[in-house]
Design an enzyme around this catalytic site. Sequence first.
Site, short mmCIF file in Angstrom:
data_model
loop_
_atom_site.label_atom_id
_atom_site.label_comp_id
_atom_site.label_asym_id
_atom_site.label_seq_id
_atom_site.Cartn_x
_atom_site.Cartn_y
_atom_site.Cartn_z
N HIS A 110 27.74 29.70 54.75
CA HIS A 110 29.08 29.49 55.10
C HIS A 110 30.09 29.68 54.25
O HIS A 110 30.85 28.97 54.09
CB HIS A 110 29.00 27.89 55.81
N THR A 147 32.52 32.74 58.65
CA THR A 147 32.95 31.32 58.16
C THR A 147 34.34 31.06 58.73
O THR A 147 35.30 31.64 58.38
CB THR A 147 32.86 31.14 56.69
N GLU A 148 34.61 29.96 59.28
CA GLU A 148 35.72 29.33 60.04
C GLU A 148 36.79 30.57 60.55
O GLU A 148 37.90 30.61 60.51
CB GLU A 148 36.37 28.86 58.98
N PHE A 149 36.15 31.76 61.18
CA PHE A 149 36.68 32.48 61.81
C PHE A 149 37.54 33.41 60.94
O PHE A 149 38.48 34.27 61.42
CB PHE A 149 37.67 32.07 62.96
N TRP A 295 40.94 30.10 61.73
CA TRP A 295 41.21 29.38 62.62
C TRP A 295 41.92 27.98 61.91
O TRP A 295 41.96 26.91 62.64
CB TRP A 295 39.80 28.94 63.55
#
Lengths: 484, 379
Positions: A110, A147-149, A295
């Site tokens: 991640h 990861t986290e868009f 995001w």
Amino acid sequence: MPDVCFGFEVHQPFRLNRFFTPDPKKKKKDLPELYFDEMNREVLERVSEKCYVPATEIILSKLDEGFRCSFSFSGTLIEQLEKWQPDVLSLFDQVARHRNSELLGQTYYHSIAGCFGDKSEFINQAGMHTDLMYDLFKIRPTVFENTEFTFNNQIATHVKDMGYTGIFTEGVDRVLGWRSPHHIYTCHDMPVLLRDIQLSDDIAFRFANRGWDKYPLMADTYADWLAGTSGDVINIFLDYETFGEHFWKETGIFNFLSHLPAELEKRGVRTTVPTEALQDHAPVGTIDVCDTISWADIEKDASAWMGNDRQHAAYSAVQKAAAFARDKTLWRYLQTSDHFYYMASKYGTCGEVHNYFSHHDADDAFRTYMAVLADFEKRNIRVMKNRRSARTLRTLTCEEAFHFASDHGYVGYAAYSLDQFCDLLRVVPADSIAYHQQRGDIAHWIEEMLDDKKLAMDIRNCTDRQELIGMVNERRELLWSHLT
Amino acid sequence: MESFNVAFFCWESMYAERVGGLASAATNLAETLAKNHEVHYFTRGWMPDQEINGVRYHYCRPQGGNTVQYCDDMSNQMVEQFHQYDRKGKFDILHFHDWHPIQALHQLQDRDTILTFHSTEYGRNGNQHGDWWEFRDISGKEWYGGLIAKRVTAVSSVMKNEVMQLYNVPDWKCDVVPNGIVPQQYRAHLDAGDVKRAYGIHPYAPLILFIGRLVYQKGPDLFIEAIRKVCQHRWDAKVIVAGDGGMRQFLQERARDLPVNFIGYIPDSEYIRLLNACDLVVIPSRNEPFGLVLLEAWSAEKPVVACDVGGLSENIDTFVNGIKVQPECESIAWGISTMIDDPCNAEILGRRGRSKVDRVFLWDPIAGRMADTYSRVSG
């Protein structure tokens, strides 16, 4: 009526030990215990009990009834589950192998490796994740969720080259302009699924907000909203912890979750999975993303991880640590995005979110991170060939860093490595450099902390800033050439 | 992108003779342009020619009995040096900064030339005409430069209008290319409380900062009177006035009963410390062609209360990234109170200021705009 594509991100990081102090006696095998916090286990147990078990049970039963959704598990979460909660892993196993669900690819750790200049690490970690998914669930993901868009043109290109058929990212207004996120787009020929920010955040952020005029949000209302939307496919992507952890079961979030599939069916809204959405709908346009989007927060860019100076320092330090990482695994744990998220110094609503997710404050997070990274590099240097050069180029802890000052006090710039020192020489006020040169601080620091007697001697009597920059720069380039 | 061979003519530079803000503006522009173009920089200096960050510096050592003669001598030496490096008409663009090298512009007027106005003699004289010979000579040179240069740029629209009105430079010939900034040089990470304590200020007391020369143009007198009003309802507000100038005595006299600390001229490092520790930066100028302090405050993510004049007026968006007020003390007092009474909002305005800097005022995009002007001249 559009299809609805639900996706859940399931991730837990290995949080760093808040009380970390270097302990040279510790052996290599004890390092995870030294570097990572005991609370990781507590958090996992708490989240499992409050979220993973109840939410997954609901979703499993709904999957049987024909509800469809996708999951993205990080490798670090799977490791934690294997270690501490094998029962939950077997629940996830049922979900993953279910015919109505789909698994998404991401980076094993991640990590923020997708933003590194050198993408090889990103590709490696994506490959590791695919292998893990195949080993556990016998599935190779075909759609990617970074990861986290975090997303940009380069990431699109690399993910395409790795053979994925699509990628998720945020439906950011400044990228879309007047266009709707409810269609498939392509970015450099890579099909992109865009998250609907409004509808996703209605659940993820506003669900239990009593100040919201739509509170309390009911499954039928929400299903109405989805049914009343036009387009091809609506992507609702959430942190899995939304169910039960961010919003406790007392808020009614589980009732919402368990009634939503039936309400959607009543209105004729089909749920789908990303691969099918990509097959069913052709791209309607192209997007071009030069600056990274994500995001996170209201900025929807990379500033949650790379917003302030300390985050930049840590980010460049971990990239540089590639040259030191004989033990790649530990280095990769340090790339997990959460470490950088904790260092954010944003205020307002986003600040609250950052604090909520963090087990220590931003200063402390940074100090701990640099201490762990410095210790990690030190240990690796012992087995490196060019130990001398490596020692000079290594990352320093906050205590060892060079803090620029004047006779009034600290000026607010600190260098955590020779590289950063060289960059800061261009930035800090000239009189601060003069102050340190007069006292011989710089030579002293280079000799004591960085172990470079030659450079210390060379710069000792240098008074001209440009000359100083030139000498330090030349030296660091030479030393780096030894390492690579 | 087209790549040009550019020759800079400027009487100061960051690494040799350095007088004011022009040095850093021109040097930063040259260094940024040097990433995509070849840049030679003709300037004054006592060292041998050198190359720094991709820019080739050629130094000359002029002499003269007065400023005008001195600058003419400098121009002649520059032209001589220029011809040494200009084999086969190598240079595509000749870029002149302010009036000092106008004599060189005159000799090289057949080439593709650009003249940048960082300020005018009229503005430097406090927006007034002068009747002494230097004023007339320098103004005359500025007019002549604007006439013969193939293109003119100004650092703000206000500056552009000034040049158009004073020297009859036609609108089509003049572009606006603002100054840039390196925000990292102004944003430091330190404990504001520590710095305040060093000045005997409580860490939670709102600290208002004024930085600039204490001269009529910068409006320090308006500022002091505004502070008097602010203090009527905020007993805890504290003020630091950094900078020196002819009005200091007078101002100190006026501010005897106010919580104002005149610290005089301060070194850069102390400026950085104060800038990052303060809660508000006030720019009460009566005239400001560009207003670099604004960009410095924004770089440090500080909110700004500034007068609605010149470059400040152009760049600040009221209630988005700062507050614009009228150059009179009631209005300034209102702006200051609005900011310090709502520190959360002030912080947000400051951060938006920084994002405007990152969007608009970095040197890379600005050098890009300058290169556009170059292509208009050579095309």
